[in-house]
Design a protein around this motif. Sequence first.
Motif, PDB file in Angstrom:
ATOM      1  N   GLY A 279      43.010  -6.319   9.254  1.00 11.33           N
ATOM      2  CA  GLY A 279      41.888  -5.450   9.617  1.00 11.33           C
ATOM      3  C   GLY A 279      40.914  -6.039  10.603  1.00 11.33           C
ATOM      4  O   GLY A 279      40.390  -5.346  11.464  1.00 11.33           O
ATOM      5  N   THR A 280      40.627  -7.326  10.485  1.00  7.49           N
ATOM      6  CA  THR A 280      39.660  -7.951  11.386  1.00  7.49           C
ATOM      7  C   THR A 280      39.848  -9.472  11.349  1.00  7.49           C
ATOM      8  O   THR A 280      40.374 -10.010  10.359  1.00  7.49           O
ATOM      9  CB  THR A 280      38.208  -7.583  10.989  1.00  7.49           C
ATOM     10  N   GLY A 281      39.408 -10.165  12.408  1.00  6.61           N
ATOM     11  CA  GLY A 281      39.516 -11.618  12.450  1.00  6.61           C
ATOM     12  C   GLY A 281      38.836 -12.267  11.247  1.00  6.61           C
ATOM     13  O   GLY A 281      39.278 -13.296  10.751  1.00  6.61           O
TER      14      GLY A 281
ATOM     15  N   SER B  79      33.925 -13.525   1.650  1.00  4.66           N
ATOM     16  CA  SER B  79      33.203 -14.571   2.377  1.00  4.66           C
ATOM     17  C   SER B  79      31.737 -14.233   2.638  1.00  4.66           C
ATOM     18  O   SER B  79      30.990 -15.066   3.135  1.00  4.66           O
ATOM     19  CB  SER B  79      33.921 -14.836   3.703  1.00  4.66           C
ATOM     20  N   ASN B  80      31.334 -13.003   2.308  1.00  5.74           N
ATOM     21  CA  ASN B  80      29.977 -12.549   2.653  1.00  5.74           C
ATOM     22  C   ASN B  80      28.953 -12.793   1.539  1.00  5.74           C
ATOM     23  O   ASN B  80      29.307 -12.870   0.365  1.00  5.74           O
ATOM     24  CB  ASN B  80      30.010 -11.044   2.935  1.00  5.74           C
ATOM     25  N   ALA B  81      27.672 -12.809   1.936  1.00  3.77           N
ATOM     26  CA  ALA B  81      26.590 -12.924   0.957  1.00  3.77           C
ATOM     27  C   ALA B  81      26.477 -11.625   0.158  1.00  3.77           C
ATOM     28  O   ALA B  81      26.142 -11.626  -1.027  1.00  3.77           O
ATOM     29  CB  ALA B  81      25.274 -13.223   1.670  1.00  3.77           C
TER      30      ALA B  81
ATOM     31  N   SER C  79      33.199 -15.270   8.633  1.00  2.00           N
ATOM     32  CA  SER C  79      34.177 -16.299   9.008  1.00  2.00           C
ATOM     33  C   SER C  79      33.640 -17.200  10.097  1.00  2.00           C
ATOM     34  O   SER C  79      33.805 -18.424  10.050  1.00  2.00           O
ATOM     35  CB  SER C  79      35.467 -15.661   9.510  1.00  2.00           C
ATOM     36  N   SER C  80      32.995 -16.609  11.092  1.00  2.11           N
ATOM     37  CA  SER C  80      32.396 -17.441  12.139  1.00  2.11           C
ATOM     38  C   SER C  80      31.356 -18.362  11.534  1.00  2.11           C
ATOM     39  O   SER C  80      31.255 -19.540  11.907  1.00  2.11           O
ATOM     40  CB  SER C  80      31.752 -16.563  13.217  1.00  2.11           C
ATOM     41  N   LEU C  81      30.588 -17.851  10.589  1.00  2.00           N
ATOM     42  CA  LEU C  81      29.574 -18.700   9.949  1.00  2.00           C
ATOM     43  C   LEU C  81      30.217 -19.855   9.190  1.00  2.00           C
ATOM     44  O   LEU C  81      29.722 -20.981   9.219  1.00  2.00           O
ATOM     45  CB  LEU C  81      28.703 -17.873   8.996  1.00  2.00           C
ATOM     46  N   SER C  82      31.332 -19.565   8.528  1.00  2.00           N
ATOM     47  CA  SER C  82      31.980 -20.652   7.783  1.00  2.00           C
ATOM     48  C   SER C  82      32.481 -21.715   8.767  1.00  2.00           C
ATOM     49  O   SER C  82      32.429 -22.906   8.475  1.00  2.00           O
ATOM     50  CB  SER C  82      33.118 -20.126   6.900  1.00  2.00           C
ATOM     51  N   GLU C  83      32.930 -21.272   9.938  1.00  2.00           N
ATOM     52  CA  GLU C  83      33.422 -22.238  10.928  1.00  2.00           C
ATOM     53  C   GLU C  83      32.288 -23.081  11.505  1.00  2.00           C
ATOM     54  O   GLU C  83      32.403 -24.310  11.598  1.00  2.00           O
ATOM     55  CB  GLU C  83      34.158 -21.490  12.055  1.00  2.00           C
ATOM     56  N   ILE C  84      31.178 -22.434  11.885  1.00  2.00           N
ATOM     57  CA  ILE C  84      30.110 -23.242  12.505  1.00  2.00           C
ATOM     58  C   ILE C  84      29.461 -24.170  11.480  1.00  2.00           C
ATOM     59  O   ILE C  84      29.003 -25.251  11.825  1.00  2.00           O
ATOM     60  CB  ILE C  84      29.061 -22.397  13.276  1.00  2.00           C
TER      61      ILE C  84
ATOM     62  N   ASP D  78      24.247  -3.398   6.051  1.00  2.00           N
ATOM     63  CA  ASP D  78      23.541  -4.465   6.774  1.00  2.00           C
ATOM     64  C   ASP D  78      23.906  -5.851   6.216  1.00  2.00           C
ATOM     65  O   ASP D  78      23.067  -6.760   6.137  1.00  2.00           O
ATOM     66  CB  ASP D  78      22.016  -4.228   6.693  1.00  2.00           C
ATOM     67  N   HIS D  79      25.183  -6.014   5.850  1.00  2.00           N
ATOM     68  CA  HIS D  79      25.560  -7.273   5.184  1.00  2.00           C
ATOM     69  C   HIS D  79      25.444  -8.488   6.091  1.00  2.00           C
ATOM     70  O   HIS D  79      25.275  -9.610   5.618  1.00  2.00           O
ATOM     71  CB  HIS D  79      26.983  -7.178   4.587  1.00  2.00           C
ATOM     72  N   GLN D  80      25.492  -8.267   7.416  1.00  2.00           N
ATOM     73  CA  GLN D  80      25.383  -9.439   8.303  1.00  2.00           C
ATOM     74  C   GLN D  80      23.983 -10.049   8.251  1.00  2.00           C
ATOM     75  O   GLN D  80      23.826 -11.259   8.446  1.00  2.00           O
ATOM     76  CB  GLN D  80      25.781  -9.063   9.730  1.00  2.00           C
TER      77      GLN D  80
HETATM   78  C1  LIG Z   1      31.310  -5.823  12.223  1.00  2.00           C
HETATM   79  C2  LIG Z   1      31.731  -6.306  10.894  1.00  2.00           C
HETATM   80  O1  LIG Z   1      31.556  -5.632   9.894  1.00  2.00           O
HETATM   81  N1  LIG Z   1      32.306  -7.527  10.889  1.00  2.00           N
HETATM   82  C3  LIG Z   1      32.755  -8.142   9.646  1.00  2.00           C
HETATM   83  C4  LIG Z   1      34.150  -8.763   9.802  1.00  2.00           C
HETATM   84  O2  LIG Z   1      34.091  -9.832  10.682  1.00  2.00           O
HETATM   85  P1  LIG Z   1      34.490 -10.056  12.178  1.00  2.00           P
HETATM   86  O3  LIG Z   1      35.954 -10.113  12.329  1.00  2.00           O
HETATM   87  O4  LIG Z   1      33.735  -9.099  13.008  1.00  2.00           O
HETATM   88  O5  LIG Z   1      33.827 -11.496  12.433  1.00  2.00           O
HETATM   89  P2  LIG Z   1      33.852 -12.896  11.724  1.00  2.00           P
HETATM   90  O6  LIG Z   1      32.750 -13.608  12.354  1.00  2.00           O
HETATM   91  O7  LIG Z   1      33.838 -12.864  10.239  1.00  2.00           O
HETATM   92  O8  LIG Z   1      35.255 -13.521  12.183  1.00  2.00           O
HETATM   93  C5  LIG Z   1      35.652 -13.622  13.486  1.00  2.00           C
HETATM   94  C6  LIG Z   1      36.797 -14.612  13.535  1.00  2.00           C
HETATM   95  O9  LIG Z   1      37.474 -14.450  14.765  1.00  2.00           O
HETATM   96  C7  LIG Z   1      37.547 -15.703  15.450  1.00  2.00           C
HETATM   97  N2  LIG Z   1      37.541 -15.432  16.884  1.00  2.00           N
HETATM   98  C8  LIG Z   1      36.553 -14.676  17.423  1.00  2.00           C
HETATM   99  C9  LIG Z   1      36.556 -14.382  18.756  1.00  2.00           C
HETATM  100  C10 LIG Z   1      37.592 -14.902  19.560  1.00  2.00           C
HETATM  101  O10 LIG Z   1      37.655 -14.680  20.764  1.00  2.00           O
HETATM  102  N3  LIG Z   1      38.553 -15.670  18.989  1.00  2.00           N
HETATM  103  C11 LIG Z   1      38.568 -15.951  17.660  1.00  2.00           C
HETATM  104  O11 LIG Z   1      39.458 -16.665  17.182  1.00  2.00           O
HETATM  105  C12 LIG Z   1      36.363 -16.496  14.960  1.00  2.00           C
HETATM  106  O12 LIG Z   1      36.574 -17.880  15.177  1.00  2.00           O
HETATM  107  C13 LIG Z   1      36.344 -16.074  13.486  1.00  2.00           C
HETATM  108  O13 LIG Z   1      37.299 -16.805  12.761  1.00  2.00           O
HETATM  109  O14 LIG Z   1      34.545  -9.356   8.538  1.00  2.00           O
HETATM  110  C14 LIG Z   1      33.678 -10.411   8.104  1.00  2.00           C
HETATM  111  C15 LIG Z   1      34.260 -10.981   6.816  1.00  2.00           C
HETATM  112  O15 LIG Z   1      34.252 -10.027   5.798  1.00  2.00           O
HETATM  113  C16 LIG Z   1      32.254  -9.886   7.932  1.00  2.00           C
HETATM  114  O16 LIG Z   1      31.381 -10.920   7.562  1.00  2.00           O
HETATM  115  C17 LIG Z   1      31.785  -9.248   9.240  1.00  2.00           C
HETATM  116  O17 LIG Z   1      30.477  -8.766   9.100  1.00  2.00           O
END
Ligand SMILES: CC(=O)N[C@H]1[C@@H](OP(=O)(O)OP(=O)(O)OC[C@H]2O[C@@H](n3ccc(=O)[nH]c3=O)[C@H](O)[C@@H]2O)O[C@H](CO)[C@@H](O)[C@@H]1O
Length: 367
Positions: free
Chosen positions: A19-21, A132-134, A276-281, A299-301
């Motif tokens: 569904g999403t990264g 992974s979210n708060a 996920s990005s937060l866990s990485e940084i 507004d979970h972010q």
């Molecule tokens: C808009 C929305 O509702 N987004 C949700 C979605 O995350 P969403 O997928 O939008 O974003 P996240 O920050 O959680 O994850 C992004 C991931 O993609 C990777 N990346 C990103 C860009 C890129 O060019 N390459 C790459 O590899 C990042 O390193 C990271 O691992 O699911 C998360 C986990 O439930 C939620 O916290 C987010 O709020």
Amino acid sequence: MVGGEKMENQKKVIVACGGTGGHLFPGVAVAQELKQRGHEVKLLISEKKVDAEASKKYGDLDFATVPAIAKPATLSLKMIPFLWKFWKTKAKCTQILKDFGVDAVIGMGGFTSMPPVIAGKKLGAKTYVHDSNALPGKANRMTARWCDAVLLGLEAAKEYFGGNKVEITGTPVREELQNIPSREEAAKKLDLDPAKKTVLVMGGSQGAKNLNSLVVEASKAMPDIQFIQITGNLDHDRVKDELGDTGGRHKLIAFCDDMASVYAVTDVVVMRSGASSLSEISYLGLASILVPYPYAADDHQTKNAEVFEKAEAALLRQERELDAGMLVADLSSILLETEKLVNMSAASAALGVKDAAKRVCNVIEKG
Ligand SMILES: CC(=O)N[C@H]1[C@@H](OP(=O)(O)OP(=O)(O)OC[C@H]2O[C@@H](n3ccc(=O)[nH]c3=O)[C@H](O)[C@@H]2O)O[C@H](CO)[C@@H](O)[C@@H]1O
């Protein structure tokens, strides 16, 4: 166990992470750790382009696709196609799980992860969700009732799973980020100067048009600073036109498949507050300015960002209040005050969980 052969103590695990990264990459991290321990793993992702793009780098993992499922926000006639698709997907998952001979299923969040977990439960497998979210997602809160344990990235989410067996594991980070290159090596690869302060901008997988434009304006006012801006595929050409020529100090990337190099050269991140990005940084101890996606569910972010702001690891800025001048002031205050950058980076590192993948896999192994 149903289906194929396996070694003693080896488990056959389904990681549902489509569904999403934000769901896929922690799923990849869990799969990598399980595989390393000798277990057999299949990842279920969605048929969406974003999943295909993000997964193609992991050729050594076994992926299967199921349809992406999004639940309508309110009770309406749209529930009928949703339920139909859900039922059909569950039937497809049941077949995949049976053929695989599943022992355990872990869902990494989102409605696309729900049918595999329910199918697993019906087949007698151990079932888990990771959030992974708060503020945990609705799908995980609903799926939790079918699970043997709920695994959480952040302590703040615990209160939403009162009746469940809960374990705080942190959010797993994929292998390549556990061992990033040196700053010099990464700068060379990205054609940047390792001695210059560098800002990484990540818009997240959804719309970041306003944020992208604010960053371009801020960059023009900060000619001594390097920028790496991940624009998203849809906004790349527009941002390129807006930015013009910067002599190579401001890089634009539509989608980045080498986050390890990008993080390695970064001093501060401007980003959405996806978990996920937060866990990485935090794993890497990077300071940040967090601009939550304003339309994220419940507004979970903002809730994610508040955890980092409270720990003094980040500045939290709502997009509606932010302008380019403020962004320049914030970036300057962090980048030019060495002590501030050091303190924020240390606070970020303190939030990171180094062994999250191991903790998740320990729970699955214990069964
Ligand atoms: C808009 C929305 O509702 N987004 C949700 C979605 O995350 P969403 O997928 O939008 O974003 P996240 O920050 O959680 O994850 C992004 C991931 O993609 C990777 N990346 C990103 C860009 C890129 O060019 N390459 C790459 O590899 C990042 O390193 C990271 O691992 O699911 C998360 C986990 O439930 C939620 O916290 C987010 O709020």
